[in-house]
Motif scaffolding. Sequence first.
Motif, PDB file in Angstrom:
ATOM      1  N   VAL A  45       0.972  -1.392  -0.017  1.00  0.00           N
ATOM      2  CA  VAL A  45      -0.136  -0.155  -0.099  1.00  0.00           C
ATOM      3  C   VAL A  45       0.823   1.202   0.061  1.00  0.00           C
ATOM      4  O   VAL A  45       1.524   1.489   0.969  1.00  0.00           O
ATOM      5  CB  VAL A  45      -1.134  -0.057   1.373  1.00  0.00           C
ATOM      6  N   GLN A  50      -2.123   1.250  -4.685  1.00  0.00           N
ATOM      7  CA  GLN A  50      -1.969  -0.012  -4.229  1.00  0.00           C
ATOM      8  C   GLN A  50      -1.277  -0.779  -5.323  1.00  0.00           C
ATOM      9  O   GLN A  50      -1.961  -1.109  -6.325  1.00  0.00           O
ATOM     10  CB  GLN A  50      -3.253  -0.988  -3.845  1.00  0.00           C
ATOM     11  N   GLY A  76      -6.001  -1.101   2.859  1.00  0.00           N
ATOM     12  CA  GLY A  76      -5.591  -0.046   3.742  1.00  0.00           C
ATOM     13  C   GLY A  76      -5.989   0.065   5.071  1.00  0.00           C
ATOM     14  O   GLY A  76      -5.528   0.555   6.117  1.00  0.00           O
TER      15      GLY A  76
END
Length: 574
Positions: A45, A50, A76
């Motif tokens: 992340v 991502q 996240g």
Amino acid sequence: MTAAHPAQALEAAGLARPVADSSFDRIARLVQRQLGVPTALVTIVLPDAQVYPGALGLPDPFQATRRTTLTEPLCGTTISMGRPLVVEDLRADPVLSRTATVTELGMGAYAGFPIFDRNGIPVGTVCALDSEPHPWSSTDLATLADLAASCTAELRLRLERQRAHRIQKVAVHATRRTRLLLELTERFAGATTLEETVEAMRASAAGIGTMWAGMALLDPSGTALTLVEREGTYPHLARHWPLTHPAVAAATRTRRPAFFRDGAAVLRAMPTFAPWVDESMGAMAFLPLVTDDRLLGLVALLWRGPHDHDDENRRTAAALATSVTQALARVRVLDERHRVATTLQAAMLTDLPAVPHLELSSTYASATRTDKVGGDWYDAVVLDARSCVLMIGDVTGHDMQAAARMGQLRSMLRTLVWCQAGPPAELLHELDHANIGLGLAASGTALVARLDCTDDDGCRLTWSTAGHPRPVVVRADGRVQELAGRPDLMLGFAPSTRRTDHTADLARGDTLVLYTDGLVESRTVDYAVRADELYRALQDLASCPTADLPRRLVERLVHGEQRDDVAVLAARVR
């Protein structure tokens, strides 16, 4: 890179790129296979995206691009929690059902475990996803936990590798200097003589680019310096320098190094140096050698051309001077120790007595290494006008204690010989008993030889050896013969051991030679080869006067650095 988000470290380690990674893809396959899910991901992340170095089953185009820019992704959320996030039915959750994981990726179930960098900060996840609700078993979650730990280990390994590479890159300059210092340490560590110190100094100076390096030591008078050697010396460089000489005055007076970029710089600083220096000469440096505020000498360095002495160069030169100073101090201590030990040893090796029927001669040569002194010894005791006993031995060890034990063992045997009329084997037996019983407990070898002579027939030799090399006889006609007889056990181990006497006859003109193993032992040559060399040397020296034989034998057989002490005792029948 900040502690809150280590994106820079991830980028430097190649973990922030949207590309497939074989190691992380393998972990994704294990997740898919073990949990029976259509989608498995290893996610990193980043602040704005991502990336998926490990991915199986993502919808297009994400599987191909290995990158998404989802808002509030579940990976996240897992990272922000710092612990696993496990949801069996995403659509049934009023909050999670609105996340991009459901709306854009079409997922219905999620189980994710965080992975951590080397500082323990969560930076990604290992997760399993299903398009339908999925009950996650305890086995599923345990498997994910193990695979997340594997991902963390791999991630940390790569980050550490990158960190090490960065440190190496940043410190390459310092590393080079460290290597020079290590080389200095290694070169000087084994220097135990002045010659070895000079050689180490010259090799180290060559490593920093000099064309010549010389060492000058302070004379006993304390008023002048004298070069230790002149090999490669600049032709006009003086061998003796008074401390008032312009070349060395500043360095010796201030006790600080003096550096000059070239010959012109030398002349600007010291115009009176003109007879020895011209402007075309290269750089020079003078490094005082000082210990306990006492000047020992000076190292002079000469470069082929101009040379700018930057801080690193000056620090390296200072380290060279320190290494030389420490080596000189060590050499002086070892010299003094060696002098004391050899004086003690020589004092215990008394002059040989006069024997009516024999010519006796001996020599003792100590090891050339100044940190070594041995326990080699010899002796002779006259019993009466026709009989005497010769002794030789070698106490284990190469230090002051060995020399002291040698003196005690020799004195005990000398007393036994004088007080008892027994044969050599009995004397060695009694010596070993006294050695152990009186607490000396010295170990070593010894040989006792008794000579009983007549006016007409020569001498009868009776001898016994406790682990010592057997006697060698040089016959009057030049033949060399090692006497037959198996050596018994050396002293200091089994005082009750049985000892054996051996006999031989010596005719007029025959020479009995006793020696310690330092005469023939070598680390690089077979003992048999060295023994042959001994026999050949004795053949060549058969006509040599008895007084010169031991010394010339040592000169013939011992070359270069002598690692062990040597004692030789010769007895020729008149």
